[in-house]
Design a protein around this motif. Sequence first.
Motif, PDB file in Angstrom:
ATOM      1  N   ASP A  10      58.727  65.369  79.287  1.00 20.15           N
ATOM      2  CA  ASP A  10      58.370  65.463  80.699  1.00 20.15           C
ATOM      3  C   ASP A  10      58.181  64.099  81.345  1.00 20.15           C
ATOM      4  N   ASN A  11      57.368  63.218  80.725  1.00 23.87           N
ATOM      5  CA  ASN A  11      57.165  61.887  81.291  1.00 23.87           C
ATOM      6  C   ASN A  11      56.529  60.957  80.276  1.00 23.87           C
ATOM      7  N   GLY A  13      53.540  57.962  80.292  1.00 19.90           N
ATOM      8  CA  GLY A  13      52.431  57.507  81.122  1.00 19.90           C
ATOM      9  C   GLY A  13      52.057  56.065  80.839  1.00 19.90           C
ATOM     10  N   ARG A  36      52.179  61.228  94.767  1.00 15.57           N
ATOM     11  CA  ARG A  36      50.997  60.416  94.481  1.00 15.57           C
ATOM     12  C   ARG A  36      49.785  61.287  94.776  1.00 15.57           C
ATOM     13  N   ILE A  57      47.145  58.939  90.432  1.00 15.48           N
ATOM     14  CA  ILE A  57      48.426  58.892  89.728  1.00 15.48           C
ATOM     15  C   ILE A  57      49.579  58.813  90.716  1.00 15.48           C
ATOM     16  N   MET A  59      53.812  59.629  90.381  1.00 15.92           N
ATOM     17  CA  MET A  59      54.907  60.080  89.524  1.00 15.92           C
ATOM     18  C   MET A  59      56.204  59.493  90.063  1.00 15.92           C
ATOM     19  N   ARG A  68      60.824  60.858  84.034  1.00 16.30           N
ATOM     20  CA  ARG A  68      59.695  60.513  84.885  1.00 16.30           C
ATOM     21  C   ARG A  68      58.781  59.506  84.201  1.00 16.30           C
ATOM     22  N   GLU A  70      54.795  58.344  84.717  1.00 16.60           N
ATOM     23  CA  GLU A  70      53.525  58.612  85.379  1.00 16.60           C
ATOM     24  C   GLU A  70      52.667  57.359  85.318  1.00 16.60           C
ATOM     25  N   SER A  72      49.107  55.623  86.192  1.00 14.69           N
ATOM     26  CA  SER A  72      47.731  56.065  86.401  1.00 14.69           C
ATOM     27  C   SER A  72      46.814  54.878  86.616  1.00 14.69           C
TER      28      SER A  72
END
Length: 148
Positions: A10-11, A13, A36, A57, A59, A68, A70, A72
Amino acid sequence: MTKHNLLRMDNVGIVVESLDETISFFLELGLELEGRAMIEGEWAGRVTGLGNQSVEIAMMVTPDGNSRLELSRFINPKVIADHRNAPVNALGYLRVMFAVADIDDTLVRLYKRGAQLVEEVVQYQDSYRLCYIRGPEGILIGLAEPLK
Protein backbone atom coordinates in the motif's frame (compact mmCIF):
# COMPACT_ATOMS: atom_id res chain seq x y z
CA MET A 1 -0.51 -24.20 -4.26
CA THR A 2 -0.59 -21.92 -1.23
CA LYS A 3 -3.20 -19.19 -1.30
CA HIS A 4 -2.00 -15.80 -0.09
CA ASN A 5 -4.21 -12.90 0.90
CA LEU A 6 -1.73 -10.20 -0.09
CA LEU A 7 -3.26 -7.70 -2.52
CA ARG A 8 -0.47 -5.11 -2.93
CA MET A 9 2.06 -3.02 -1.05
CA ASP A 10 0.00 0.00 0.00
CA ASN A 11 2.68 2.55 0.96
CA VAL A 12 6.04 3.27 2.54
CA GLY A 13 6.04 5.65 5.50
CA ILE A 14 8.68 8.24 6.36
CA VAL A 15 8.61 10.46 9.45
CA VAL A 16 9.79 14.04 8.82
CA GLU A 17 10.11 17.34 10.68
CA SER A 18 9.00 19.63 7.83
CA LEU A 19 6.03 18.29 5.95
CA ASP A 20 5.84 21.31 3.62
CA GLU A 21 9.49 21.06 2.55
CA THR A 22 9.29 17.31 2.02
CA ILE A 23 6.05 17.54 0.04
CA SER A 24 7.63 20.19 -2.22
CA PHE A 25 10.64 17.95 -2.82
CA PHE A 26 8.55 14.93 -3.80
CA LEU A 27 6.29 17.10 -5.98
CA GLU A 28 9.44 18.21 -7.84
CA LEU A 29 10.43 14.56 -8.23
CA GLY A 30 7.07 13.90 -9.89
CA LEU A 31 4.84 12.47 -7.20
CA GLU A 32 1.39 13.98 -6.68
CA LEU A 33 -0.17 15.01 -3.37
CA GLU A 34 -3.11 12.67 -2.94
CA GLY A 35 -4.20 14.10 0.41
CA ARG A 36 -3.16 15.70 3.67
CA ALA A 37 -4.84 15.21 7.06
CA MET A 38 -4.47 15.16 10.83
CA ILE A 39 -4.69 11.72 12.42
CA GLU A 40 -5.49 12.12 16.10
CA GLY A 41 -6.74 10.21 19.05
CA GLU A 42 -6.44 7.09 21.07
CA TRP A 43 -7.82 4.90 18.23
CA ALA A 44 -4.75 5.68 16.08
CA GLY A 45 -2.46 4.94 18.99
CA ARG A 46 -3.96 1.48 19.26
CA VAL A 47 -2.55 0.77 15.79
CA THR A 48 0.91 2.27 16.37
CA GLY A 49 1.32 1.44 20.05
CA LEU A 50 1.95 5.13 20.86
CA GLY A 51 -1.24 5.85 22.84
CA ASN A 52 -3.07 9.12 22.28
CA GLN A 53 -1.29 10.57 19.25
CA SER A 54 -1.49 13.55 16.95
CA VAL A 55 0.16 13.16 13.54
CA GLU A 56 -0.13 15.23 10.38
CA ILE A 57 0.21 13.05 7.30
CA ALA A 58 0.53 13.64 3.58
CA MET A 59 -0.02 10.85 1.09
CA MET A 60 2.04 11.16 -2.09
CA VAL A 61 1.30 8.98 -5.11
CA THR A 62 3.32 8.12 -8.22
CA PRO A 63 1.92 9.28 -11.58
CA ASP A 64 0.80 5.72 -12.45
CA GLY A 65 -1.22 5.57 -9.22
CA ASN A 66 0.38 2.29 -8.12
CA SER A 67 2.81 3.42 -5.40
CA ARG A 68 2.38 5.69 -2.40
CA LEU A 69 4.64 7.42 0.07
CA GLU A 70 3.12 8.42 3.42
CA LEU A 71 4.90 11.36 5.02
CA SER A 72 4.21 11.83 8.74
CA ARG A 73 4.97 14.71 11.11
CA PHE A 74 4.48 13.66 14.72
CA ILE A 75 3.16 16.36 17.01
CA ASN A 76 2.39 14.07 19.94
CA PRO A 77 4.18 12.02 21.09
CA LYS A 78 7.43 13.72 20.17
CA VAL A 79 9.98 11.99 17.92
CA ILE A 80 12.41 9.96 20.03
CA ALA A 81 15.01 8.73 17.50
CA ASP A 82 16.66 10.01 14.32
CA HIS A 83 17.93 7.60 11.66
CA ARG A 84 18.03 10.02 8.72
CA ASN A 85 21.78 10.12 8.27
CA ALA A 86 22.44 6.42 8.71
CA PRO A 87 24.73 4.94 6.04
CA VAL A 88 23.32 2.54 3.45
CA ASN A 89 24.60 -0.49 5.38
CA ALA A 90 22.63 0.39 8.57
CA LEU A 91 19.92 -1.96 9.80
CA GLY A 92 16.30 -0.96 9.23
CA TYR A 93 14.80 1.38 6.63
CA LEU A 94 17.31 1.98 3.88
CA ARG A 95 15.88 3.99 1.01
CA VAL A 96 13.06 4.45 -1.46
CA MET A 97 13.95 3.85 -5.14
CA PHE A 98 12.21 5.65 -7.98
CA ALA A 99 12.46 4.91 -11.69
CA VAL A 100 12.92 8.12 -13.71
CA ALA A 101 12.98 8.81 -17.45
CA ASP A 102 16.00 11.15 -17.31
CA ILE A 103 18.28 10.94 -14.29
CA ASP A 104 20.35 14.01 -15.25
CA ASP A 105 17.32 16.28 -15.60
CA THR A 106 15.84 14.90 -12.39
CA LEU A 107 19.07 15.63 -10.50
CA VAL A 108 19.23 19.22 -11.80
CA ARG A 109 15.67 19.85 -10.57
CA LEU A 110 16.23 18.15 -7.21
CA TYR A 111 19.53 19.96 -6.57
CA LYS A 112 17.45 23.17 -6.56
CA ARG A 113 15.45 21.63 -3.69
CA GLY A 114 18.58 20.80 -1.69
CA ALA A 115 19.28 17.25 -2.86
CA GLN A 116 22.86 16.05 -2.56
CA LEU A 117 24.37 13.23 -4.59
CA VAL A 118 25.73 10.54 -2.25
CA GLU A 119 28.66 9.61 -4.51
CA GLU A 120 28.13 9.48 -8.27
CA VAL A 121 25.79 8.31 -11.01
CA VAL A 122 26.87 4.87 -12.22
CA GLN A 123 25.80 2.58 -15.02
CA TYR A 124 24.84 -1.02 -14.30
CA GLN A 125 25.55 -3.06 -17.43
CA ASP A 126 23.21 -2.02 -20.25
CA SER A 127 20.24 -1.92 -17.89
CA TYR A 128 20.25 1.18 -15.66
CA ARG A 129 21.94 4.41 -14.65
CA LEU A 130 21.69 4.59 -10.85
CA CYS A 131 22.46 6.90 -7.95
CA TYR A 132 21.57 7.64 -4.36
CA ILE A 133 20.76 11.16 -3.21
CA ARG A 134 20.01 12.68 0.16
CA GLY A 135 16.78 14.64 -0.01
CA PRO A 136 15.13 16.86 2.57
CA GLU A 137 16.20 16.09 6.13
CA GLY A 138 18.78 13.59 4.84
CA ILE A 139 16.20 11.10 3.52
CA LEU A 140 18.00 8.54 1.35
CA ILE A 141 16.45 8.18 -2.12
CA GLY A 142 17.54 6.00 -5.02
CA LEU A 143 17.05 7.02 -8.64
CA ALA A 144 17.16 4.54 -11.51
CA GLU A 145 16.98 5.41 -15.21
CA PRO A 146 16.16 2.35 -17.32
CA LEU A 147 18.28 2.24 -20.47
CA LYS A 148 16.52 1.37 -23.68
